[in-house]
Design a protein around this motif. Structure first.
Motif: not given
Length: 1080
Positions: A457-486
């Motif tokens: 997440l972007p820091q709300l107070n950039p002037g302070f040396n706050n550690a950046p807040f990270k969170f896990t993304k629970y939305s992510n790819a589950y299936m992929l479909v590829y098609i052969r170019e030829s």
């Protein structure tokens, strides 16, 4: 079938066919692909039926001759004006072929090429699956000024599927050296067999065709309700959490089955089927083993892999089989070997499932892996000199794939939401499909943002040396479909209405028109009144068939949609046109709902009311304001000719009459009469007999049908009292019958009208299903809601041919889940059938049955336990079913077992254990009551108590011993238990070496295998490895709140034991693990 034929210029990429002069032999390339272009050498591939032709040296040079390639099964060449096909002269399967050097087309030749004309030819083949011809020709059709026809072999041409060829129809009249080329394609999506009589909710092909048609031509979101209904799913199945990859597989299997014997048989395989080779290669001896397997999708590891390429690297990773994991090679015994997987070919459409869900043994639960995992826009599976390919793979096929769609799972393991990013025509434009919402998205949203991992997440107070807040993304790819170019030009192709079967177009257009009409009606509903007109004809048709009580089903009478401002007199003119009844012969009555919930004609419309607009009449008659006006149309007939109705006075009462026949058990409408309030029923008996077709002097009895909810009320009418005295009024119903004979109670099931109406009111058709097959209807019975429990099971037993009804056990239906209720109905646990069918505020018509081996009253007094008995001297486990009275104790279970099992000696003692996930959790005291023991989730194990345990000294300890191994995919400190746990007595000064010797004798493990085992003191799942000189007893001194099973002696080795069937209940099925089933 629809065929697209288009003459093509040289070096085209679509499928093409060619016919050649008569003197050339047949070449059968079956499933061989021959690719050619001017910039590289030709090569072969066995993935698709494609060929390249060259002009023979003896053939005169013709401007029209070109090197072409396309999709065919065989090259057909004319001899004696007949099309020849591969025969006994030529072996079946792919044949060798001479490869000629490519001829370079000149620039002039290429510049002269113009866009070819195209045309469509529709060939309808009736009863295709029943054709008995070996081959079948179409009519001749013209494309590009040339004559063509299509040849099919319905049962296959030396293959087990439909064979189809394009034929030059006028080749006999063509000059020597002629040649023709054409693109030849089939619109397969809409060619699964469906008919105009099919119903989408019962036909998967039709439901899919309907869905895709609406997606293509509708400007709004499309419902999938028809499709899920075609799966045989009810509301419960539709809202059950399903795995999308499993659904994809099951649906493909169903479609394959539906396509068999049709023109599109094999389409699923051609699109999605690839092959890989599992191999084992011995290192020190000349022995190799391989097995070819097909796949429709690939499951790729996410954990520990950075991206798709890393997953493929892991997929083909070579495993060393050595040490205690050597391979048993035929004739060579145990050998060091290498084991792995390589791909023979990849499919045109490559489906990749990302393994984001796995079982966590420490948590005893499924977990979702949300790690960052990248996937490319273009996937090159020929990378690093084709390291994923087997030696047998066709290297001429370019396995370069482009990303077509990304299926995203948002949520956790217990539930979530699927949506997809798709670029339908493989362009730069991505679209997000999220239920009914479709939005255009940037490529970054479809790719980078679906990699998963953590987001900062972007820091709300950039002037302070706050550690950046990270969170896990629970939305992510589950299936992929590829098609052969030829292959993408052949797969991503346009479909228009001409590709769709006529009956399907007509059906879907009609559905669309009906939907639009209803939508328009709904939007304009406030401007209209719905007038429902019931007539004598409706009463005659409905009573005794659709209904028995009251007079008519208002949903099945003539309905008119009239603007509210329309004068009622104008509506009467409309009736005259529609029903053929002149206005002067019409009299309309308003219906009224009475306090006893019956619905009867109440009074005729007055002249003043008839002069009003219909909208005002609705407001007068209908207090519920539901935009409907219900009327009864009275028409007086004399010799079937209508006459004007007589003016009604206050003394006139309109009565309706029903006639009952106890012999036929039939109730029917016979007409209506006006009677005088002070008149008596005896005055109209002759008329009633005439209406019934009886003799004038027939004795009849009369009843008034008063109400039917909640109970039937039908009372005898005194023929000597006046109608007013009997409290009869307009709209009342009189039922009558012949006077019953004295013995009629014995002669008829329902001798009089009250008993018949009581029967009809309580009649209930119940659909019975076997509890083992809860989706399949078995049989149905007509019962009464007042039937007792005994009545119901007796009828079921009689239908099943079972002599003892007490062996029938019934289970009620859950109307919300559409499943059997978890607990069966207890013996005589309900009073009536109606109590069995009720579920909260809903009434079901489904019951489930099972046939027991003992009477239900006896079973209900017993506790049933499944106990796995482990033999003391044999490697044998036998499951025993123990049934004992509920007040029995564990000691009774032991005594019952002793009679059934084989003991090592007559004085052997047994004990009962509770085992779960390969750990012992409890030794049951002999005095414990069995009523509360649960064997559904825990395994009950019975075994002999070893003699050494009986003779323990005060310093000896009884410890738990479990097998374990480390899971390479988990944390190195975590372990996975397996096998059969057991107890062991350790002595006070006994070293590990001495304990190991006793364990080896007990388990009968060979020396070479046992030498590889490691031994550890386990506490809270963490191993502390022991040396042979360690005193084992010193480690097992603590007793803490976690219990003895959290401290045990662990035996670390690989799991080579066969999986036993009885252990199935150790892997509990959660709701989210429900298997996907398509029932139709």
């Amino acid at each position: 079938m629809q065929i697209l034929a288009t003459p093509r210029p040289p070096f085209f990429t679509a499928g093409s066919f060619i016919t050649t002069p008569s003197r050339y032999k047949i070449l059968d390339f079956s499933r061989t692909k021959f690719l050619f272009d001017r910039d590289r050498r030709p090569g072969f591939s066995k993935t698709s039926p494609t060929l390249l032709l060259r002009r023979p040296a003896s053939l005169p040079s013709l401007p029209s001759w070109r090197h072409l390639h396309g999709r065919v099964e065989s090259l057909l060449i004319r001899e004696d004006n007949e099309i020849l096909v591969p025969n006994s002269e030529f072996p079946e399967g792919p044949q060798p072929m001479e490869v000629a050097p490519p001829e370079v087309a000149t620039t002039t030749d290429i510049q002269q090429v113009e866009d070819p004309p195209s045309s469509r030819f529709i060939w309808t083949i009736e009863n295709f699956s029943r054709l008995n011809f070996k081959k079948h020709y179409s009519d001749v059709f013209i494309v590009g000024g040339y004559k063509w026809r299509v040849l099919i072999f319905p049962k296959g041409n030396n293959v087990e599927h439909l064979s189809m060829y394009l034929d030059v129809a006028d080749s006999a009249s063509l000059p020597y050296g002629w040649s023709r080329s054409a693109q030849f394609g089939l619109a397969a999506v809409y060619h699964m067999p469906t008919t105009e009589n099919d119903i989408p909710s019962g036909s998967i092909p039709l439901a899919l065709q309907s869905l895709f048609y609406k997606l293509q031509y509708s400007d709004t979101s499309v419902s999938t309700k028809e499709l899920t209904k075609s799966f045989g799913w009810d509301t419960y199945d539709s809202f059950m959490q399903h795995d999308v990859q499993e659904l994809n597989r099951v649906l493909c299997e169903k479609l394959e089955d539906k396509m068999k014997g049709t023109a599109v048989e094999g389409t699923i395989q051609q699109l999605f089927e690839g092959h890989h080779m599992n191999y084992i290669d011995c290192i020190n001896v000349d022995y190799k083993s391989s097995r070819k397997e097909s796949f429709y999708d690939l499951q790729l590891d996410v954990k520990g892999c950075r991206d798709v390429y890393a997953s493929f690297d892991k997929y083909v990773e070579v495993e060393s089989l050595e040490g205690d994991n050597k391979y048993h090679a035929e004739k060579y015994g145990l050998q060091d070997a290498k084991k792995g997987v390589l791909f023979i070919d990849f499919p045109p459409v490559l489906q990749l499932q990302l393994k984001r869900f796995e079982y966590d043994f420490m948590r005893d639960n499924m977990v979702k892996i949300n790690d960052r995992y990248e996937f490319p826009l273009q996937l090159d599976l020929d990378r690093d000199n084709g390291k994923y390919l087997s030696p047998d793979a066709d290297r001429s096929v370019r396995n370069l794939y482009t990303l077509h769609s990304v299926l995203v799972h948002s949520g956790g393991v217990h539930g979530g939401h699927y949506y997809a990013f798709i670029r339908p025509i493989i362009s730069d434009h991505w679209f997000k499909f999220d239920d009914e919402r479709v939005t255009k998205e940037e490529m970054k949203r479809a790719l980078e943002e679906q990699y998963g991992g953590e987001e900062e997440l972007p820091q709300l107070n950039p002037g302070f040396n706050n550690a950046p807040f990270k969170f896990t993304k629970y939305s992510n790819a589950y299936m992929l479909v590829y098609i052969r170019e030829s292959d993408k030009d052949k797969i991503i192709c346009g479909v228009d209405e001409k590709d769709i079967a006529e009956h399907l177009r007509i059906r879907l257009k009609k559905e669309k028109e009906v939907k639009e009409h209803k939508k328009k009606e709904k939007s304009e509903a406030h401007l209209y009144t719905i007038i429902k007109v019931a007539r004598d004809e409706d009463l005659t048709q409905h009573i005794g068939r659709d209904i028995y009580f009251d007079l008519v089903d208002h949903e099945k009478v003539c309905s008119f949609r009239i603007q509210k401002q329309t004068p009622f007199k104008a509506f009467k003119e409309e009736i005259a046109k529609e029903l053929g009844i002149p206005v002067q012969f019409q009299r309309f009555w308003l219906w009224a709902k009475r306090q006893n919930h019956t619905y009867r004609p109440n009074r005729p419309l007055s002249p003043i009311e008839e002069a009003q607009p219909v909208g005002q009449l609705r407001e007068v008659s209908n207090k519920t304001n539901n935009a409907e006006l219900k009327l009864f149309l009275e028409v007086v007939l004399t010799d079937s000719i209508p006459i004007p109705p007589v003016d009604k006075t206050k003394e006139d009462i309109l009565l309706f009459f029903k006639l009952y026949d106890p012999f036929k058990e039939e109730l029917r409408y016979v007409g209506r009469l006006f009677v005088k309030a002070l008149g008596k029923p005896i005055d109209i008996l002759t008329k009633l007999n005439e209406m019934a077709g009886f003799s004038p002097n027939e004795e009849i009895v009369l009843y008034e049908e008063i109400k039917f909810e909640p109970n039937v009320m039908c009372e005898n009418i005194d023929k000597g009292l006046t109608f007013r005295s009997s409290q009869l009024e307009d709209g009342d119903i009189i039922c009558y019958q012949k006077s019953p004979a004295p013995d009629s109670n014995d002669q008829f099931r329902h001798p009089d009208i009250p008993s018949f109406l009581e029967y009809v009111h309580n009649r209930q058709v119940v659909h019975f299903r076997s509890l083992e097959k809860p989706k399949e209807e078995d049989f149905f019975l007509e019962l009464s809601k007042l039937h007792s429990y005994d009545d119901v099971v007796e009828r079921v037993a009689h239908h099943l041919g079972l002599h003892d009804p007490s062996k029938i056990r019934l289970t009620s239906h859950n109307c919300y889940s559409q499943q059997p209720k978890p607990q069966p109905i207890k013996y005589r646990g309900v009073e009536h059938l109606s109590d069995m069918l009720v579920h909260y505020n809903q009434i079901s018509d489904i019951l489930y049955y099972e046939v027991l081996d003992i009477p239900l009253p006896e079973l209900q007094g017993l506790k049933t336990l499944k106990v796995a008995f482990h033999h003391a001297t044999k490697d044998e486990i036998i499951i025993h079913t123990i049934r004992l009275p509920k007040n029995s104790i564990v000691g009774d279970v032991i005594n019952d077992l002793k009679i059934k099992v084989e003991l090592s000696n007559a004085n052997a003692e047994l004990r009962l254990l509770e085992v779960f996930y390969h750990k012992i959790y409890k030794i049951f005291p002999l005095s414990e009551k069995i009523e509360n023991i649960n064997d559904q989730y825990w395994t009950l194990r019975a075994e002999e108590i070893p003699e050494e345990e009986k003779n323990c000294s005060p310093h000896d300890r009884l410890i738990h011993v479990y097998h374990f191994m480390k899971d390479p995919n988990q944390n190195p400190t975590q372990v996975q238990n397996f096998g059969e746990p057991f107890f062991l007595v350790i002595h006070d000064v006994e070293t590990l070496a001495e304990v190991k010797a006793r364990i080896q004798r007990k388990l009968q493990v060979p020396d070479d295998e046992f030498s590889k085992w490691k031994f550890a003191f386990m506490s809270l799942g963490r191993p502390e490895y022991l040396q042979d000189s360690d005193l084992v007893s010193t480690r097992f001194q603590r007793r803490d709140v976690y219990g003895a099973w959290e401290q045990y002696l662990g035996l670390e080795h690989s799991d080579t034991s066969p999986k036993r069937a009885y252990q199935v209940n150790q892997n509990r099925h959660h709701t989210f693990e429900k298997p996907v089933k398509i029932y139709n």
